[in-house]
Design an enzyme around this catalytic site. Structure first.
Site, PDB file in Angstrom:
ATOM      1  CB  SER A 109      -0.943   0.015   1.213  1.00 15.73           C
ATOM      2  OG  SER A 109      -1.895  -1.018   1.141  1.00 15.73           O
ATOM      3  CB  THR A 160       4.302   0.676   4.136  1.00 17.11           C
ATOM      4  OG1 THR A 160       4.649  -0.572   3.537  1.00 17.11           O
ATOM      5  CG2 THR A 160       2.843   0.636   4.579  1.00 17.11           C
ATOM      6  CB  THR A 161       8.507   0.186   0.767  1.00 11.18           C
ATOM      7  OG1 THR A 161       8.208  -1.062   1.395  1.00 11.18           O
ATOM      8  CG2 THR A 161      10.014   0.265   0.536  1.00 11.18           C
ATOM      9  CD  GLU A 171       8.258  -4.745   5.653  1.00 10.98           C
ATOM     10  OE1 GLU A 171       8.129  -5.911   6.090  1.00 10.98           O
ATOM     11  OE2 GLU A 171       7.649  -4.321   4.661  1.00 10.98           O
ATOM     12  NE  ARG A 184      -1.339   0.646  -4.919  1.00 14.24           N
ATOM     13  CZ  ARG A 184      -0.390  -0.093  -5.483  1.00 14.24           C
ATOM     14  NH1 ARG A 184       0.338  -0.911  -4.718  1.00 14.24           N
ATOM     15  NH2 ARG A 184      -0.170  -0.045  -6.784  1.00 14.24           N
ATOM     16  CB  SER A 211       8.412  -2.195  -1.968  1.00 13.99           C
ATOM     17  OG  SER A 211       7.119  -2.703  -1.765  1.00 13.99           O
ATOM     18  CB  VAL A 217      11.522   2.534  -3.029  1.00 19.10           C
ATOM     19  CG1 VAL A 217      10.089   2.255  -2.640  1.00 19.10           C
ATOM     20  CG2 VAL A 217      12.460   1.513  -2.422  1.00 19.10           C
ATOM     21  CB  VAL A 218      16.014   1.855  -6.823  1.00 21.80           C
ATOM     22  CG1 VAL A 218      16.404   0.828  -5.783  1.00 21.80           C
ATOM     23  CG2 VAL A 218      15.390   1.177  -8.027  1.00 21.80           C
ATOM     24  CG  ASN A 251       7.335   5.577 -11.344  1.00 20.13           C
ATOM     25  OD1 ASN A 251       6.534   4.743 -11.766  1.00 20.13           O
ATOM     26  ND2 ASN A 251       8.353   5.243 -10.524  1.00 20.13           N
TER      27      ASN A 251
END
EC number: 2.8.2.20
Length: 380
Positions: free
Chosen positions: A80, A82-83, A100, A184, A284, A288-289, A293
């Site tokens: 959703s 979180t990362t 985490e 989300r 994830s 996230v790198v 987007n």
């Protein structure tokens, strides 16, 4: 005598967690980053609310943190956002979230099981293991994990999705903590859980309808917990709005957390591998790198079985409660900021480069999405 009981309970919790991970996890699971040096600066000042002295001193006095510290907890149903949320906050110079821990939700669930069993709870009370003793032990354990698994910072943050199911109890332990509940569209969340093969207890990854039902139950508990904690302590953050309007949402979030604004939170991708560390087993990390987007917003459209689409209103009533239209396929989440549209275009234009970065942060490159060629912005 009380001190001895607390120490014994802490020891029990430590042994329990070690036993769990030795038997249930592989040895190469990187929960802790040993390469990082500790930040020795002062922790945040104590909050306004106070606790008895013996509770304030339930951790080492030289840590600089105690139960009145303004900790930050990020939660929500897995997949959703979180990362992404923790990565953006990790970009802030005053905040450290990290990967985490996975152990904090389990400790909270263990205490919940004790509490639900009247027989077990009475046994604990008769043994002198009172609620106060348990609270001191669990809060000490949580603080040890939060402090010990990463750099020190003025504001420590924990991102374990299912902690939000225990927000009310966490507020009892940490009265000045703040909570961010990531929300989300459940259809996108479930599609992501299934397509990425994210194993969650109780979710049948071969049954979209069942997963939607499980999502509905989980998010209902979390929303109820958040609302019980109160709007001064728990902020609902919609993933879609964070992606479409990151600056407006992050300004709202930093104001809620009472931390100064810093533009770095809008460019977390520039700090990956520097100030922001990622776990190569989190699902994830490869996403996230990249900069914020639009690619993930509507990937779920067209993937849901027709019978589930027809029954969506009854299968997942929380969709409507949260403001989503269960009959919209595709939905209209809104128009993205210009900066987000440009970053999405860059992700597509330089897809091969971003793909190389993504495969470097995971232990299974085969699960990383291949570069997108077609521009998806016009579909929103």
């Amino acid at each position: 005598m009380r001190k001895n009981r607390e120490l014994l309970l802490v020891l029990f919790l430590v042994v329990f967690i070690l036993f769990y991970f030795i038997t249930a996890r592989t040895a190469d699971d990187p929960y802790y980053s040993n390469h990082r040096e500790k930040f020795n600066g002062a922790a945040a000042d104590d909050g306004d609310e106070s606790l008895p002295f013996h509770q304030l001193t339930s951790v080492r006095s030289d840590d600089g943190y105690n139960r009145t510290s303004p900790f930050i907890f990020i939660g929500g149903v897995p997949r959703s956002g979180t990362t992404l949320m923790r990565a953006m906050l990790d970009a802030h110079p005053e905040v450290r979230c990290g990967e985490e821990t996975r152990v904090i939700p389990r400790i909270l669930n263990l205490r919940s099981q004790w509490k639900k069993s009247e027989k077990e709870w009475n046994r604990l009370q008769q043994a002198g293991v009172t609620g106060e003793v348990i609270n001191n032990a669990i809060s000490s354990f949580i603080m040890e994990i939060m402090v010990g698994h990463g750099d020190r910072a003025p504001r420590l943050c924990n991102k374990d999705p299912f902690t939000m199911k225990s927000a009310v109890y966490l507020k009892e332990l940490f009265p000045n903590a703040k909570y961010l509940l990531m929300i989300r569209d459940g259809r996108a969340t479930v599609n992501s859980i299934i397509s990425r093969k994210v194993t969650i207890t109780g979710f049948d990854l071969n049954d979209f309808r069942q997963c939607m039902t499980k999502w509905n139950a989980a998010i209902q508990i979390m929303v109820d917990q958040c609302e019980s904690v109160g709007e001064k302590n728990c902020l609902k953050v919609y993933y879609e709005q964070l992606v479409l309007h990151p600056e407006a949402q992050m300004r709202r979030i930093t104001e809620f957390l009472d931390i100064p604004w810093d533009d770095k939170v809008l460019h977390h991708e520039q700090l990956i591998g520097k100030d922001i560390s990622l776990s190569n087993v989190e699902r994830s990390s490869d996403q996230v790198v990249k900069p914020v987007n639009l690619d993930a917003l509507i990937k779920w459209v067209g993937t849901i079985p027709e019978d589930v689409v027809a029954d969506m209103d009854s299968v997942a009533p929380m969709l409507r409660r949260l403001g989503y239209d269960p009959n919209a396929n595709p939905p209209n989440y809104g128009k993205p900021d210009e900066l987000v549209a440009k970053k999405t275009e860059d992700v597509h234009k330089n897809g091969a480069e971003w793909y190389k970065k993504a495969v470097q942060v995971v232990n299974d490159p085969g699960r990383v999405d291949k570069p997108i060629v077609d521009n998806e912005v016009s579909k929103l």
